[in-house]
Write a protein that holds these residues in place. Structure first.
Motif, PDB file in Angstrom:
ATOM      1  N   LYS A  96     -41.457 -28.255  -3.449  1.00 28.61           N
ATOM      2  CA  LYS A  96     -42.244 -27.200  -4.123  1.00 28.61           C
ATOM      3  C   LYS A  96     -41.759 -25.823  -3.679  1.00 28.61           C
ATOM      4  CE  LYS A  96     -46.427 -28.867  -3.216  1.00 28.61           C
ATOM      5  NZ  LYS A  96     -47.901 -28.993  -3.235  1.00 28.61           N
ATOM      6  N   LYS A  97     -41.452 -25.676  -2.392  1.00 32.33           N
ATOM      7  CA  LYS A  97     -40.960 -24.377  -1.891  1.00 32.33           C
ATOM      8  C   LYS A  97     -39.622 -24.030  -2.524  1.00 32.33           C
ATOM      9  CE  LYS A  97     -42.637 -23.689   2.791  1.00 32.33           C
ATOM     10  NZ  LYS A  97     -42.244 -23.614   4.200  1.00 32.33           N
ATOM     11  N   LEU A  98     -38.737 -25.037  -2.600  1.00 30.27           N
ATOM     12  CA  LEU A  98     -37.409 -24.784  -3.162  1.00 30.27           C
ATOM     13  C   LEU A  98     -37.522 -24.431  -4.641  1.00 30.27           C
ATOM     14  CD1 LEU A  98     -35.365 -27.649  -1.443  1.00 30.27           C
ATOM     15  CD2 LEU A  98     -35.272 -25.211  -0.916  1.00 30.27           C
TER      16      LEU A  98
ATOM     17  N   ARG B 186     -37.951 -17.720  -8.451  1.00 28.10           N
ATOM     18  CA  ARG B 186     -37.821 -16.290  -8.120  1.00 28.10           C
ATOM     19  C   ARG B 186     -36.406 -15.811  -8.440  1.00 28.10           C
ATOM     20  NH1 ARG B 186     -40.753 -17.848  -3.503  1.00 28.10           N
ATOM     21  NH2 ARG B 186     -38.886 -17.879  -2.200  1.00 28.10           N
ATOM     22  N   LYS B 187     -35.451 -16.724  -8.376  1.00 28.70           N
ATOM     23  CA  LYS B 187     -34.050 -16.372  -8.634  1.00 28.70           C
ATOM     24  C   LYS B 187     -33.652 -16.628 -10.086  1.00 28.70           C
ATOM     25  CE  LYS B 187     -33.005 -17.383  -3.824  1.00 28.70           C
ATOM     26  NZ  LYS B 187     -32.305 -18.216  -2.835  1.00 28.70           N
ATOM     27  N   GLY B 188     -34.658 -16.922 -10.917  1.00 31.40           N
ATOM     28  CA  GLY B 188     -34.375 -17.048 -12.353  1.00 31.40           C
ATOM     29  C   GLY B 188     -34.141 -18.459 -12.838  1.00 31.40           C
ATOM     30  N   PHE B 189     -34.395 -19.468 -11.982  1.00 33.79           N
ATOM     31  CA  PHE B 189     -34.171 -20.852 -12.400  1.00 33.79           C
ATOM     32  C   PHE B 189     -35.496 -21.602 -12.372  1.00 33.79           C
ATOM     33  CE2 PHE B 189     -29.627 -21.063 -12.635  1.00 33.79           C
ATOM     34  CZ  PHE B 189     -29.145 -20.164 -11.701  1.00 33.79           C
ATOM     35  N   ASP B 190     -36.165 -21.742 -13.543  1.00 27.89           N
ATOM     36  CA  ASP B 190     -37.366 -22.582 -13.535  1.00 27.89           C
ATOM     37  C   ASP B 190     -36.940 -24.038 -13.745  1.00 27.89           C
ATOM     38  OD1 ASP B 190     -38.477 -21.637 -16.895  1.00 27.89           O
ATOM     39  OD2 ASP B 190     -36.852 -22.936 -16.231  1.00 27.89           O
ATOM     40  N   ALA B 191     -37.931 -24.953 -13.717  1.00 23.50           N
ATOM     41  CA  ALA B 191     -37.606 -26.393 -13.759  1.00 23.50           C
ATOM     42  C   ALA B 191     -36.819 -26.752 -15.016  1.00 23.50           C
ATOM     43  CB  ALA B 191     -38.883 -27.223 -13.674  1.00 23.50           C
ATOM     44  N   ALA B 192     -37.236 -26.167 -16.150  1.00 29.32           N
ATOM     45  CA  ALA B 192     -36.563 -26.497 -17.412  1.00 29.32           C
ATOM     46  C   ALA B 192     -35.122 -26.025 -17.383  1.00 29.32           C
ATOM     47  CB  ALA B 192     -37.316 -25.852 -18.576  1.00 29.32           C
ATOM     48  N   ARG B 193     -34.898 -24.851 -16.815  1.00 29.32           N
ATOM     49  CA  ARG B 193     -33.532 -24.302 -16.777  1.00 29.32           C
ATOM     50  C   ARG B 193     -32.654 -25.125 -15.839  1.00 29.32           C
ATOM     51  NH1 ARG B 193     -30.979 -18.796 -15.151  1.00 29.32           N
ATOM     52  NH2 ARG B 193     -29.086 -18.947 -16.400  1.00 29.32           N
ATOM     53  N   VAL B 194     -33.262 -25.560 -14.725  1.00 27.51           N
ATOM     54  CA  VAL B 194     -32.511 -26.402 -13.784  1.00 27.51           C
ATOM     55  C   VAL B 194     -32.030 -27.664 -14.496  1.00 27.51           C
ATOM     56  CG1 VAL B 194     -32.762 -27.913 -11.758  1.00 27.51           C
ATOM     57  CG2 VAL B 194     -33.659 -25.579 -11.693  1.00 27.51           C
ATOM     58  N   MET B 195     -32.919 -28.310 -15.246  1.00 29.61           N
ATOM     59  CA  MET B 195     -32.548 -29.548 -15.935  1.00 29.61           C
ATOM     60  C   MET B 195     -31.507 -29.270 -17.016  1.00 29.61           C
ATOM     61  SD  MET B 195     -34.143 -31.572 -14.137  1.00 29.61           S
ATOM     62  CE  MET B 195     -34.569 -33.229 -14.628  1.00 29.61           C
ATOM     63  N   ASP B 196     -31.620 -28.132 -17.658  1.00 28.11           N
ATOM     64  CA  ASP B 196     -30.636 -27.743 -18.684  1.00 28.11           C
ATOM     65  C   ASP B 196     -29.249 -27.600 -18.093  1.00 28.11           C
ATOM     66  OD1 ASP B 196     -32.207 -25.496 -21.074  1.00 28.11           O
ATOM     67  OD2 ASP B 196     -31.577 -27.602 -21.197  1.00 28.11           O
TER      68      ASP B 196
ATOM     69  N   LYS C  85     -32.107 -31.846  -9.480  1.00 26.65           N
ATOM     70  CA  LYS C  85     -32.765 -32.691 -10.484  1.00 26.65           C
ATOM     71  C   LYS C  85     -34.132 -33.145  -9.993  1.00 26.65           C
ATOM     72  CE  LYS C  85     -28.606 -34.422 -12.642  1.00 26.65           C
ATOM     73  NZ  LYS C  85     -27.690 -35.559 -12.720  1.00 26.65           N
ATOM     74  N   LEU C  86     -34.237 -33.472  -8.709  1.00 29.55           N
ATOM     75  CA  LEU C  86     -35.538 -33.859  -8.156  1.00 29.55           C
ATOM     76  C   LEU C  86     -36.525 -32.705  -8.297  1.00 29.55           C
ATOM     77  CD1 LEU C  86     -34.725 -35.767  -4.833  1.00 29.55           C
ATOM     78  CD2 LEU C  86     -35.398 -36.714  -7.033  1.00 29.55           C
TER      79      LEU C  86
ATOM     80  N   ALA D 203     -43.837 -32.364  -9.308  1.00 24.53           N
ATOM     81  CA  ALA D 203     -45.145 -31.949  -9.810  1.00 24.53           C
ATOM     82  C   ALA D 203     -45.924 -31.314  -8.675  1.00 24.53           C
ATOM     83  CB  ALA D 203     -45.902 -33.167 -10.350  1.00 24.53           C
ATOM     84  N   ASP D 204     -46.849 -30.430  -9.046  1.00 26.84           N
ATOM     85  CA  ASP D 204     -47.685 -29.780  -8.029  1.00 26.84           C
ATOM     86  C   ASP D 204     -48.472 -30.808  -7.233  1.00 26.84           C
ATOM     87  OD1 ASP D 204     -48.626 -26.654  -9.628  1.00 26.84           O
ATOM     88  OD2 ASP D 204     -47.085 -27.177  -8.163  1.00 26.84           O
TER      89      ASP D 204
END
Lengths: 200, 83
Positions: A176-178, A184-194, B13-14, B19-20
Motif C-alpha cells: 500500500k505504501k509503495l 504521487r509520482k504519477g503512476f496509479d494502479a491502472a497505469r502500472v498495469m498498462d 503487478k502485485l 486492495a486497501d
C-alpha cells in the motif's frame, strides 16, 4: 463408516470425541487427496505423504472450531491438509539457505538481465526502486525483498522471528505504501498495469 | 540488495492488484473450501468469497495451494481456473 457416508455434523462430533472411525475416515480422505495433489512431484515420497497426512489430521482436529460450515467439512479439511503439506515442503526446500544468502543473491550480476525497455517502463521501475529504499521501514523492505526473491512466508517468518500473519500484514502495508508512492509520482494502479501489460 | 528489473516488474503487478482491505492467508484458509465449491457449482461469488480471488492475485503461495486443492479434490483445473 467411510468418509462419503458420514454427514458433516456426525463426523465432526466423532472427531471431537476421538472416535477411531471418524479419525480413520479423515486420515484416509486426506491421504488420498494429498496423493492426488502431490504424488507426481519428484520431491515427494510416499513416506512424506504419510507424514503430511498425520500432521494434517492433528491440525484439522485441533482447528475444528474454525470450521464455519460454509463448505463441506471434507473440502475444508483438505484445504488444511494441503497447507500443512506445502508448508512442510517449502521449509524443506529452504532449509540450507540462509536469509542473507538469498537476499545477497539479488545483487548478483547473474540475476535476470534488464530488458531493453521503453522510457515509461524505466521510469516506473526506477520510481519503484527508489520507493523501496525511501518509503518502507527496514522490516517492510526485508519482507518485500524476501518475498520477491522467492523465500516462502513460513521461512521468512521463522528467520525474522515473526508470525506468518505478521509477514502478510507487513507485505500488505508495504504494498500500500509503495502504491501510494507511485501514485504521487504519477503512476496509479491502472497505469502500472498498462505499462506492464505486455509482460508475462 | 537490489532487485532486478524483472523482480520489480513482478512487484509492480502485485501493486496493481493490491486492495486497501485484504484477507490474510489464515483467513483465506477458512474460506477457500467454500470458494472452490462456488467455482465448481459456477455460482456467483459473494463479496466474502470475492476476497479470496483477490488474495490469489497477490499471494502466489495461496494460489499454489489452491491449485493443489483442486487436484486433491479430483477436479479439472481448467474448469475451475478458467474464466
Amino acid at each position: 463408516m467411510d468418509a462419503s457416508a458420514m454427514k458433516d455434523d456426525a463426523w465432526i462430533a466423532g472427531l471431537r470425541a476421538g472416535r477411531e472411525d471418524a479419525v480413520a475416515a479423515l486420515r484416509d480422505r486426506l491421504r488420498k487427496g494429498l496423493g492426488a495433489a502431490l504424488g507426481p512431484r519428484s520431491d515427494v515420497q510416499d513416506t512424506d505423504l504419510d507424514d503430511f497426512t498425520q500432521d494434517a489430521v492433528l491440525q484439522v482436529t485441533s482447528r475444528l472450531d474454525s470450521f464455519r460450515g460454509e463448505s463441506k467439512f471434507a473440502t475444508w479439511a483438505m484445504a488444511v491438509a494441503v497447507r500443512v503439506a506445502l508448508t512442510a515442503l517449502r521449509r524443506r526446500r529452504w532449509k540450507r539457505e540462509t536469509l542473507d544468502d538469498r537476499l545477497e543473491a539479488m545483487a548478483s550480476p547473474d540475476g535476470a538481465p534488464a530488458i531493453e525497455t521503453e522510457e515509461v517502463r524505466d521510469q516506473l521501475l526506477a520510481a519503484l526502486r527508489a520507493s523501496i529504499d525511501e518509503d518502507l521501514t527496514p522490516r517492510q523492505r526485508q519482507v518485500i525483498l524476501g518475498e520477491l526473491s522467492g523465500i516462502p512466508q513460513v521461512v521468512l517468518a521463522e528467520r525474522l522471528g515473526m508470525k506468518t500473519g505478521a509477514i502478510y500484514k507487513a507485505t500488505h502495508d508495504a504494498r500500500k505504501k509503495l502504491l501510494a508512492a507511485l501514485r504521487r509520482k504519477g503512476f496509479d494502479a491502472a497505469r502500472v498495469m498498462d505499462v506492464l501489460a505486455d509482460e508475462t | 540488495m537490489k532487485p532486478t528489473d524483472a523482480q520489480l516488474a513482478e512487484l509492480a503487478k502485485l501493486l496493481g492488484d493490491t486492495a486497501d482491505c485484504e484477507i490474510d492467508c489464515a483467513e483465506l484458509l477458512d474460506r477457500v473450501a467454500a470458494y472452490l465449491e462456488a467455482r465448481t457449482d459456477r455460482s456467483a461469488l459473494s463479496p466474502h468469497l470475492a476476497q479470496v480471488a483477490q488474495h490469489f492475485k497477490v499471494c502466489p503461495e495461496c494460489r499454489e495451494e489452491f491449485e493443489a486443492l483442486i487436484r486433491a479434490e479430483g477436479l479439472d483445473p481448467a474448469t475451475i481456473l478458467g474464466e
